[in-house]
Scaffold this motif. Structure first.
Motif, PDB file in Angstrom:
ATOM      1  N   ALA A 156     -79.772 -14.443 -39.026  1.00  0.00           N
ATOM      2  CA  ALA A 156     -80.117 -13.021 -39.102  1.00  0.00           C
ATOM      3  C   ALA A 156     -79.384 -12.192 -38.073  1.00  0.00           C
ATOM      4  N   GLU A 157     -78.874 -12.803 -37.017  1.00  0.00           N
ATOM      5  CA  GLU A 157     -78.220 -12.035 -35.976  1.00  0.00           C
ATOM      6  C   GLU A 157     -76.714 -11.964 -36.178  1.00  0.00           C
TER       7      GLU A 157
ATOM      8  N   TRP B  96     -90.439 -12.021 -37.495  1.00  0.00           N
ATOM      9  CA  TRP B  96     -90.972 -11.677 -38.813  1.00  0.00           C
ATOM     10  C   TRP B  96     -89.833 -11.470 -39.821  1.00  0.00           C
ATOM     11  N   PHE B  97     -88.781 -10.783 -39.413  1.00  0.00           N
ATOM     12  CA  PHE B  97     -87.620 -10.599 -40.280  1.00  0.00           C
ATOM     13  C   PHE B  97     -86.942 -11.933 -40.592  1.00  0.00           C
ATOM     14  N   LEU B  98     -86.919 -12.830 -39.616  1.00  0.00           N
ATOM     15  CA  LEU B  98     -86.312 -14.134 -39.836  1.00  0.00           C
ATOM     16  C   LEU B  98     -87.061 -14.909 -40.910  1.00  0.00           C
ATOM     17  N   ILE B  99     -88.386 -14.888 -40.852  1.00  0.00           N
ATOM     18  CA  ILE B  99     -89.196 -15.542 -41.878  1.00  0.00           C
ATOM     19  C   ILE B  99     -89.001 -14.847 -43.226  1.00  0.00           C
ATOM     20  N   LEU B 100     -88.998 -13.532 -43.194  1.00  0.00           N
ATOM     21  CA  LEU B 100     -88.816 -12.761 -44.424  1.00  0.00           C
ATOM     22  C   LEU B 100     -87.488 -13.111 -45.096  1.00  0.00           C
TER      23      LEU B 100
ATOM     24  N   ASP C 221     -70.305   4.952 -48.887  1.00  0.00           N
ATOM     25  CA  ASP C 221     -70.430   4.624 -50.302  1.00  0.00           C
ATOM     26  C   ASP C 221     -70.688   3.148 -50.532  1.00  0.00           C
ATOM     27  N   PHE C 222     -70.556   2.318 -49.492  1.00  0.00           N
ATOM     28  CA  PHE C 222     -70.781   0.892 -49.668  1.00  0.00           C
ATOM     29  C   PHE C 222     -71.176   0.279 -48.324  1.00  0.00           C
ATOM     30  N   PRO C 223     -72.361   0.624 -47.781  1.00  0.00           N
ATOM     31  CA  PRO C 223     -72.760   0.109 -46.467  1.00  0.00           C
ATOM     32  C   PRO C 223     -72.938  -1.397 -46.487  1.00  0.00           C
ATOM     33  N   MET C 224     -72.575  -2.039 -45.377  1.00  0.00           N
ATOM     34  CA  MET C 224     -72.724  -3.476 -45.239  1.00  0.00           C
ATOM     35  C   MET C 224     -73.832  -3.742 -44.230  1.00  0.00           C
ATOM     36  N   TYR C 225     -74.904  -4.375 -44.675  1.00  0.00           N
ATOM     37  CA  TYR C 225     -76.053  -4.588 -43.815  1.00  0.00           C
ATOM     38  C   TYR C 225     -76.245  -6.070 -43.517  1.00  0.00           C
ATOM     39  N   THR C 226     -76.768  -6.344 -42.329  1.00  0.00           N
ATOM     40  CA  THR C 226     -77.316  -7.646 -42.023  1.00  0.00           C
ATOM     41  C   THR C 226     -78.828  -7.525 -42.143  1.00  0.00           C
ATOM     42  N   THR C 227     -79.537  -8.594 -41.802  1.00  0.00           N
ATOM     43  CA  THR C 227     -80.992  -8.548 -41.861  1.00  0.00           C
ATOM     44  C   THR C 227     -81.555  -7.451 -40.978  1.00  0.00           C
TER      45      THR C 227
ATOM     46  N   PRO D  77     -98.924 -16.699 -39.020  1.00  0.00           N
ATOM     47  CA  PRO D  77     -98.861 -17.993 -38.329  1.00  0.00           C
ATOM     48  C   PRO D  77     -97.444 -18.541 -38.220  1.00  0.00           C
ATOM     49  N   ALA D  78     -96.632 -18.348 -39.244  1.00  0.00           N
ATOM     50  CA  ALA D  78     -95.246 -18.830 -39.192  1.00  0.00           C
ATOM     51  C   ALA D  78     -94.451 -18.086 -38.122  1.00  0.00           C
ATOM     52  N   VAL D  79     -94.689 -16.786 -38.011  1.00  0.00           N
ATOM     53  CA  VAL D  79     -94.007 -15.995 -36.982  1.00  0.00           C
ATOM     54  C   VAL D  79     -94.436 -16.453 -35.594  1.00  0.00           C
ATOM     55  N   GLU D  80     -95.734 -16.723 -35.411  1.00  0.00           N
ATOM     56  CA  GLU D  80     -96.233 -17.139 -34.106  1.00  0.00           C
ATOM     57  C   GLU D  80     -95.570 -18.426 -33.632  1.00  0.00           C
TER      58      GLU D  80
END
Length: 219
Positions: free
Chosen positions: A73-74, A207-211, A28-34, A181-184
């Motif tokens: 993100a980790e 990509w997730f880190l940039i996002l 009912d209340f999931p806790m998510y990271t990136t 380019p930022a991901v690269e």
């Protein structure tokens, strides 16, 4: 680096396996990271149109936004849900559907999302900007219209309204043209002898880190 459709599918499935949480959050209340909470969804009828998805809970912001700090993100021990969120009245809770889909044009992942209130009514852009989803500092100098957010001298808006490529439903999405380019740059800092398959997973993580510098993916 660009992806083929099958490489995108494989990288996403490996990403989900690699970041599967060891302990389930309360339903009912999931806790998510990136990185966690994502699942793979295939098209009901057509092959080659799969995507990642998850559902998170947002809250409406007060007039003063104070949570734009970019978190690691980790960090899987996230104490990311404010104590105040637990005492919010139900009317302040919002549902955010998040998707990672393949851009056939740019051949990279693309982030799509929609936000709804408890009645199922989608929020307009001005309302979305008052939620905890968007990092305000990323849009401070942007021009906001009813259907997009962007810079006046940019070829494409940063955030636009469009149809989900697989579902065909209206969603907001971040334009994928500048993120590659930022991901690269991040990927180049990693070990050069990383296997190609592992490098695609690394690319997706970068990509997730940039996002996450634009979208608060904690939920």
């Amino acid at each position: 680096m660009t992806f083929t459709r099958s490489q995108f599918d494989q990288a996403c499935k490996e990403f989900i396996r690699h970041h599967r949480p060891q302990h389930d959050s309360p339903p009912d209340f999931p806790m998510y990271t990136t990185y966690n909470g994502w699942t793979w969804k295939e098209h009901n009828y057509l092959t080659g149109f799969g995507y990642m998805e998850r559902t998170t809970r947002l809250k409406r912001q007060s007039t003063c936004r104070t949570s734009d700090t970019i978190f690691d993100a980790e960090d899987s021990t996230v104490d990311s849900i404010d104590d105040a969120a637990a005492t919010l009245p139900p009317a302040d809770y919002l549902t955010c559907q998040q998707y990672v889909v393949f851009s056939a044009t740019f051949q990279v992942p693309t982030f799509y999302f929609s936000v709804h209130d408890l009645s199922g009514t989608p929020l307009v852009l001005s309302e979305i900007m008052q939620t905890s989803l968007l990092r305000q500092h990323a849009f401070d100098t942007s021009q906001v219209t009813v259907f997009s957010i962007g810079q006046s001298n940019a070829n494409f808006p940063l955030l636009s309204l469009g149809d989900h490529p697989t579902l065909g439903t209206p969603c907001w999405y971040l334009h994928p043209c500048e993120i590659g380019p930022a991901v690269e740059e991040i990927v180049k800092a990693a070990e050069e002898d990383t296997l190609i398959q592992g490098r695609r997973l690394l690319w997706l993580e970068a990509w997730f880190l940039i996002l996450s510098s634009v979208i608060d993916l904690r939920g």
